[in-house]
Design a protein around this motif. Structure first.
Motif, PDB file in Angstrom:
ATOM      1  N   ASP A 169       0.828  -1.207   0.000  1.00  0.00           N
ATOM      2  CA  ASP A 169       0.000   0.000   0.000  1.00  0.00           C
ATOM      3  C   ASP A 169       0.864   1.260   0.000  1.00  0.00           C
ATOM      4  N   VAL A 170       2.085   1.174   0.570  1.00  0.00           N
ATOM      5  CA  VAL A 170       3.014   2.300   0.517  1.00  0.00           C
ATOM      6  C   VAL A 170       3.536   2.474  -0.905  1.00  0.00           C
ATOM      7  N   LEU A 171       3.924   1.373  -1.544  1.00  0.00           N
ATOM      8  CA  LEU A 171       4.416   1.440  -2.919  1.00  0.00           C
ATOM      9  C   LEU A 171       3.331   1.953  -3.861  1.00  0.00           C
ATOM     10  N   GLU A 172       2.093   1.612  -3.576  1.00  0.00           N
ATOM     11  CA  GLU A 172       0.984   2.029  -4.433  1.00  0.00           C
ATOM     12  C   GLU A 172       0.789   3.537  -4.408  1.00  0.00           C
ATOM     13  N   ARG A 173       0.945   4.144  -3.235  1.00  0.00           N
ATOM     14  CA  ARG A 173       0.662   5.576  -3.133  1.00  0.00           C
ATOM     15  C   ARG A 173       1.906   6.457  -3.207  1.00  0.00           C
ATOM     16  N   ALA A 174       3.107   5.866  -3.161  1.00  0.00           N
ATOM     17  CA  ALA A 174       4.325   6.672  -3.143  1.00  0.00           C
ATOM     18  C   ALA A 174       4.613   7.280  -4.515  1.00  0.00           C
ATOM     19  N   SER A 175       5.104   8.517  -4.508  1.00  0.00           N
ATOM     20  CA  SER A 175       5.520   9.187  -5.744  1.00  0.00           C
ATOM     21  C   SER A 175       6.970   8.869  -6.081  1.00  0.00           C
ATOM     22  N   PHE A 195      20.818  -2.099  -7.590  1.00  0.00           N
ATOM     23  CA  PHE A 195      20.174  -1.037  -8.351  1.00  0.00           C
ATOM     24  C   PHE A 195      19.185  -1.615  -9.365  1.00  0.00           C
ATOM     25  N   GLY A 196      19.531  -2.769  -9.942  1.00  0.00           N
ATOM     26  CA  GLY A 196      18.609  -3.414 -10.872  1.00  0.00           C
ATOM     27  C   GLY A 196      17.299  -3.796 -10.199  1.00  0.00           C
ATOM     28  N   GLU A 197      17.391  -4.335  -8.975  1.00  0.00           N
ATOM     29  CA  GLU A 197      16.173  -4.670  -8.216  1.00  0.00           C
ATOM     30  C   GLU A 197      15.350  -3.419  -7.929  1.00  0.00           C
ATOM     31  N   LEU A 198      16.048  -2.339  -7.597  1.00  0.00           N
ATOM     32  CA  LEU A 198      15.362  -1.089  -7.291  1.00  0.00           C
ATOM     33  C   LEU A 198      14.640  -0.545  -8.523  1.00  0.00           C
ATOM     34  N   ILE A 199      15.278  -0.615  -9.687  1.00  0.00           N
ATOM     35  CA  ILE A 199      14.649  -0.130 -10.911  1.00  0.00           C
ATOM     36  C   ILE A 199      13.449  -1.004 -11.277  1.00  0.00           C
ATOM     37  N   GLU A 200      13.566  -2.307 -11.099  1.00  0.00           N
ATOM     38  CA  GLU A 200      12.426  -3.192 -11.377  1.00  0.00           C
ATOM     39  C   GLU A 200      11.252  -2.869 -10.455  1.00  0.00           C
ATOM     40  N   LEU A 201      11.543  -2.616  -9.184  1.00  0.00           N
ATOM     41  CA  LEU A 201      10.487  -2.234  -8.244  1.00  0.00           C
ATOM     42  C   LEU A 201       9.822  -0.941  -8.699  1.00  0.00           C
ATOM     43  N   ALA A 202      10.637   0.010  -9.129  1.00  0.00           N
ATOM     44  CA  ALA A 202      10.105   1.293  -9.574  1.00  0.00           C
ATOM     45  C   ALA A 202       9.220   1.135 -10.803  1.00  0.00           C
ATOM     46  N   ARG A 203       9.635   0.295 -11.732  1.00  0.00           N
ATOM     47  CA  ARG A 203       8.826   0.067 -12.927  1.00  0.00           C
ATOM     48  C   ARG A 203       7.475  -0.566 -12.561  1.00  0.00           C
ATOM     49  N   LYS A 204       7.539  -1.525 -11.662  1.00  0.00           N
ATOM     50  CA  LYS A 204       6.305  -2.233 -11.291  1.00  0.00           C
ATOM     51  C   LYS A 204       5.298  -1.298 -10.654  1.00  0.00           C
TER      52      LYS A 204
END
Length: 407
Positions: A169-175, A195-204
Motif C-alpha cells: 500500500d506504501v508502494l501504491e501511493r508513493a511518488s 540497483f537493478g532490483e530497485l529499478i524493477e520495483l520502480a517500474r512495477k
C-alpha cells in the motif's frame, strides 16, 4: 468585522519538521566548550578542510575578472557546463545523458534535494526516504506537504534497505523513493544488482527513483561508487544528484546537477525557473575546469585516497584507545556505534556527543539527528588533518576510560 486571532510568532508550523535541531544544539555546545577554554576539534559538519585544485581556483579567478560575467545566468545552467557534465557522466560511468533535456544545473545538490518534491509531488502525496538519512530528505517533504514513509537502514542488514519489506500500500501511493549509495550518514555500498532490483520495483509500481550520489569520488579499498543510471532502462524511471562540494572541495561554490529522467528533470527546471536565476557564471567556469581536470591525462588520485588514509589512521587510533569502530567503505564519515557499555550506563547518542564535546573539545553529531534508526550511533567527519585526528582519538580514549566505556 471579525479580526484574526493574534499570532505570537510569524513562523510556519512546517518549519518544525524541516529537520533535527541538533546541529544548532551542537553549535551551542561548541560555543560553551570554547568559552570554557577547550581546544575544539570539529568532526561534526562534513565540510572539506582543503580547497579546490589550483587549476580550478585559477579558472574561477580569471572568470570573475570578465566584465560580461555579471548578468543573470540561465536558471537551468549554461549549455557549456551542462555539456561538460554530460561528458563527465560518459567518462566516469559510461552513461549517455542529453545535456539539453536530461541534465539541470543546481546551486549544490542540496538545492535540488530541497525542491524536487515541490516539483514532482502534490500536497498529500507520499515519498519513501531512508532512516537514518540526510536531514533534507525528510525536511524537503515537509516543505512540499508530502508525507514521508521511513525506510529503515539496520545494522543487521548491512544498512542496505530491505526493498521486499516495503508494504504494497506504501508502494501504491508513493511518488518516489530516495536513496543514497554511498550514503550520509551510513556509507553503504550498493552494486548494480541491487540497483537493478530497485529499478524493477520502480517500474512495477510507477515510482520515480531519486539517487543522491554526492560521494561518487570517495570510494575506498578499490571500490568506485557507481551510478544508478548505469542500469539499463534506468533513465526511464530514475534521476541522480551530483555535487562538486565533496568531489572537488568546492562546497562554498554551490554547484551540482541533476541527471536522468527528462520529465522529472524538466519539472524541477520549471520550478527553478520561477525561483532563481541559477549559478554564477564564474562558478560554472570553475566547475568546467574541475571536470576537465578529472577527465584529463593528469587527473591525479582525486579526493578518495586522502579520506581513505584518514579513515585508516583514525580507525586504527580509536582501536588503540579500545573503541572498535567499523571502517566505512566510502565517504568522509564514520558511523560509529556507541561503546557497548553506554546503554547500561544510561548514555545515549546525544548525551555521549554533548559530554564528549564539553569535556574534551571533540565535536561529533549524535546519530538521532538523522532519524530514529540513528539512536545508538554518532557520526564523525574526517575533516581534519592526520595530526588533529590522532589527537581527537587520544581525547576520545581518555573520555571513554573516564566514563568506564572502554571496550
Amino acid at each position: 468585522m471579525t479580526l484574526k486571532a493574534s499570532k505570537s510568532t510569524w513562523r510556519a508550523d512546517k518549519l518544525s519538521s524541516l529537520g533535527s535541531s541538533i546541529f544548532q544544539e551542537v553549535a551551542g555546545w561548541k560555543n560553551e566548550a570554547a568559552a570554557a577554554g577547550k581546544d575544539i576539534i570539529d568532526l561534526g559538519i562534513g565540510s572539506p578542510d582543503w580547497g579546490p585544485a589550483i587549476e580550478i581556483r585559477r579558472a574561477l579567478s580569471e572568470s570573475v575578472l570578465k566584465e560580461d560575467g555579471y548578468s543573470y545566468p540561465s536558471s537551468e545552467g549554461g549549455l557549456a557546463f551542462r555539456r561538460k557534465a554530460s561528458d563527465w557522466m560518459r567518462h566516469r560511468f559510461g552513461v549517455e545523458i542529453d545535456p539539453e533535456t536530461e541534465l539541470l544545473t543546481l546551486m549544490g545538490s542540496q538545492d535540488g534535494l530541497a525542491h524536487l518534491a515541490l516539483a514532482v509531488c502534490n500536497p498529500g502525496d507520499t515519498a519513501i526516504v531512508p532512516d537514518p538519512g540526510y536531514p533534507i530528505y525528510s525536511g524537503a517533504l515537509a516543505i512540499a506537504g508530502v508525507t514521508p514513509w521511513l525506510l529503515p537502514l539496520k545494522a543487521e542488514n548491512g544498512f542496505l534497505p530491505d526493498l521486499e519489506a516495503i508494504p504494497e500500500d506504501v508502494l501504491e501511493r508513493a511518488s518516489f523513493i530516495l536513496l543514497n549509495f554511498p550514503g550520509n550518514p551510513v556509507s553503504v555500498r550498493a552494486d548494480e544488482a541491487f540497483f537493478g532490483e530497485l529499478i524493477e520495483l520502480a517500474r512495477k509500481w510507477n515510482l520515480l527513483v531519486v539517487h543522491d550520489l554526492a560521494y561518487s569520488e570517495m570510494g575506498f579499498d578499490g571500490y568506485r561508487p557507481i551510478s544508478i543510471l548505469q542500469v539499463p532502462g534506468a533513465r526511464e524511471t530514475a534521476v541522480e544528484f551530483h555535487s562538486f562540494s565533496k568531489s572537488f572541495n568546492m562546497a562554498g561554490c554551490r554547484i551540482g546537477f541533476l541527471a536522468g529522467n527528462r520529465d522529472a528533470v524538466g519539472a524541477l527546471r520549471t520550478l527553478k525557473g520561477n525561483i532563481d536565476y541559477g549559478v554564477f557564471e564564474p562558478v560554472q567556469e570553475a566547475a568546467i575546469a574541475a571536470l576537465d581536470q578529472a577527465m584529463g591525462p593528469d587527473a591525479g588520485e582525486g579526493v578518495g585516497p586522502l579520506y581513505e588514509r584518514r579513515r585508516d589512521a583514525f580507525i586504527g587510533a580509536l582501536r588503540d584507545e579500545d573503541w572498535d569502530v567499523p571502517k566505512p567503505a566510502a565517504t568522509m564519515f564514520v558511523w560509529a556505534p556507541l561503546p557497548g557499555g553506554a546503554a547500561a550506563a544510561g548514555i545515549d547518542s546525544r548525551r555521549f556527543a554533548r559530554e564528549l564535546l564539553l569535556e574534551t573539545g571533540v565535536a561529533v553529531i549524535p546519530g538521532d539527528a538523522f532519524g530514529a534508526e540513528g539512536r545508538g550511533f554518532v557520526r564523525i567527519a574526517l575533516v581534519q588533518d592526520a595530526e588533529r585526528l590522532a589527537e581527537a582519538a587520544r581525547r576520545i580514549g581518555r573520555f571513554l576510560r573516564a566514563k568506564g566505556l572502554a571496550e
